[in-house]
Design an enzyme around this catalytic site. Structure first.
Site, short mmCIF file in Angstrom:
data_model
loop_
_atom_site.label_atom_id
_atom_site.label_comp_id
_atom_site.label_asym_id
_atom_site.label_seq_id
_atom_site.Cartn_x
_atom_site.Cartn_y
_atom_site.Cartn_z
N LYS A 47 0.80 -1.23 0.00
CA LYS A 47 0.00 0.00 0.00
C LYS A 47 0.83 1.28 0.00
O LYS A 47 0.38 2.33 0.46
CB LYS A 47 -1.01 0.03 1.17
CG LYS A 47 -1.80 -1.22 1.40
CD LYS A 47 -2.23 -1.93 0.15
CE LYS A 47 -3.28 -1.19 -0.65
NZ LYS A 47 -3.50 -1.94 -1.95
N HIS A 107 6.85 -7.53 -2.18
CA HIS A 107 6.68 -6.82 -0.90
C HIS A 107 7.57 -7.45 0.17
O HIS A 107 7.43 -7.16 1.35
CB HIS A 107 5.23 -6.92 -0.42
CG HIS A 107 4.24 -6.19 -1.27
ND1 HIS A 107 4.40 -4.89 -1.66
CD2 HIS A 107 3.04 -6.59 -1.78
CE1 HIS A 107 3.35 -4.52 -2.38
NE2 HIS A 107 2.52 -5.54 -2.48
N SER A 137 -4.94 2.53 4.13
CA SER A 137 -5.07 1.90 2.82
C SER A 137 -5.08 0.38 2.97
O SER A 137 -5.86 -0.32 2.29
CB SER A 137 -3.89 2.35 1.94
OG SER A 137 -3.98 1.80 0.65
P1 A3P Z 1 -5.13 4.50 -1.19
O1 A3P Z 1 -5.75 3.25 -0.69
O2 A3P Z 1 -4.73 5.43 -0.08
O3 A3P Z 1 -5.95 5.18 -2.23
P2 A3P Z 1 0.05 -0.36 -3.67
O4 A3P Z 1 0.03 -0.24 -5.14
O5 A3P Z 1 1.43 -0.38 -3.06
O6 A3P Z 1 -0.82 -1.47 -3.18
O7 A3P Z 1 -0.56 0.99 -3.07
C1 A3P Z 1 -1.92 1.29 -3.29
C2 A3P Z 1 -2.13 2.74 -2.90
O8 A3P Z 1 -1.49 3.58 -3.87
C3 A3P Z 1 -3.60 3.10 -2.89
O9 A3P Z 1 -3.74 4.12 -1.90
C4 A3P Z 1 -3.77 3.62 -4.31
O10 A3P Z 1 -4.89 4.42 -4.52
C5 A3P Z 1 -2.48 4.43 -4.46
N1 A3P Z 1 -2.14 4.72 -5.85
C6 A3P Z 1 -2.10 3.85 -6.89
N2 A3P Z 1 -1.79 4.49 -8.03
C7 A3P Z 1 -1.62 5.80 -7.70
C8 A3P Z 1 -1.31 6.98 -8.45
N3 A3P Z 1 -1.12 6.94 -9.76
N4 A3P Z 1 -1.23 8.14 -7.78
C9 A3P Z 1 -1.42 8.19 -6.45
N5 A3P Z 1 -1.73 7.12 -5.69
C10 A3P Z 1 -1.83 5.93 -6.31
#
Ligand code: A3P
Length: 294
Positions: A47, A107, A137
């Site tokens: 996340k 991860h 998140s």
């Molecule tokens: P939120 O749940 O706070 O919206 P991961 O990819 O490591 O699992 O992280 C997911 C988080 O990154 C989510 O956060 C997601 O919305 C956010 N995220 C994914 N793409 C993004 C982007 N292009 N810009 C900003 N945040 C992004």
């Protein structure tokens, strides 16, 4: 691999780190993974911006051509090393089909990364994020991804997060381990908050680290393709192609808010104070991610 019937599977420790049960069952194969020197690793505590950086890297390696990045869903373009769920190809199986240079998502905490990555000197890009936003998140991700145990109510999940009893263990141990590794290994440390604030600056750091240059207009194309709004609407990156047994977007979308500071909407004042106290205790003497790769 058996499908857990009805109940969500409990986490299973691998060398003391709790993992999704299916991932733990597949662990011996992951541990033996043979990396290539040109493999590029995208590593995060869950996340923290993995999906965002993955799409950015695929755009870089596909000459900034957004159409080429439509060739397959992201989990096939940037395979997830330790991924395993019933009735789907594992990350290792997907990797065995991937053309070099391979972009590999993981991860894993630093101590669990298969040793061949170190032997081969592979470059690693490590993203960290404010752990309060990570916790929020992750809570929503646990709700929508039934391969995790039930998160329970938010106060319970927050305790589990602080105690490192969630999948991949303690956020604190994870970031400290990877930040320290940057002193001896090519690890570029990025921060989600910097990517939000100055994406083109962070893109330049990534390019320098990888030794890549872009065609004219490339940076603009990358920033457009990797904006939160574009990615949320893009079925090749928003994970809606995965079965509901893996992610149920009706519960919470994977690309949820993409903001800095969303924790303020969920934490109580007491929870924020307790979190701060734990942060001070566990991160004492740690200044933050190193700015330059070694
Ligand atoms: P939120 O749940 O706070 O919206 P991961 O990819 O490591 O699992 O992280 C997911 C988080 O990154 C989510 O956060 C997601 O919305 C956010 N995220 C994914 N793409 C993004 C982007 N292009 N810009 C900003 N945040 C992004």
């Amino acid at each position: 691999m058996e499908v857990a019937s009805g109940e969500r599977p409990a986490l299973v420790p691998v060398q003391g780190i709790p993992l999704i049960r299916y991932f733990a069952e597949n662990w011996p194969l992951v541990e033996d993974f043979q990396a290539r020197p040109d493999d590029v690793v995208i590593c995060t505590y869950p996340k923290s911006g993995t999906t965002w950086l993955s799409e950015m890297l695929d755009m870089i390696y596909q000459d900034c051509d957004a159409q080429r990045c439509q060739r397959a869903p992201l989990h096939l373009r940037v395979p997830f090393l330790e991924f395993a769920v019933p009735d789907a190809p594992t990350g290792l199986e997907t990797l065995s089909q991937a053309p070099p240079p391979r972009l590999i998502k993981t991860h894993l905490p630093v101590e669990l990364l298969p040793s061949s990555f170190w032997r081969q000197g592979c470059k690693v890009l490590y993203v960290s994020r404010d752990p309060r936003d990570v916790a929020v998140s992750y809570y929503h991700f646990y709700r929508m991804a039934p391969v995790h145990p039930h998160p329970g109510p938010w106060p319970h999940f927050l305790e589990e997060f602080l105690d490192g009893k969630v999948s991949y263990g303690s956020w604190f141990t994870h970031v400290k381990g990877w930040w320290a590794k940057a002193a001896t290994h090519p690890v570029l440390c990025l921060r989600y908050e910097d990517m939000k604030e100055a994406p083109s600056q962070q893109l330049n750091r990534v390019l320098t680290f990888l030794g890549r240059t872009l065609p004219p207009g490339g940076a603009t194309a990358i920033l457009a393709a990797t904006s939160f709004t574009t990615m949320k609407a893009n079925p090749k990156v928003n994970y809606t192609a995965l079965p509901r047994t893996v992610m149920d977007h009706a519960v919470s979308p994977f690309l949820r808010k993409g903001e800095v500071g969303d924790w303020m909407n969920l934490f109580t004042v007491a929870q924020a104070e307790a979190f701060d106290a734990r942060y001070q205790e566990l991160m004492a003497g740690v200044e933050g991610p190193p700015i330059h790769p070694s």
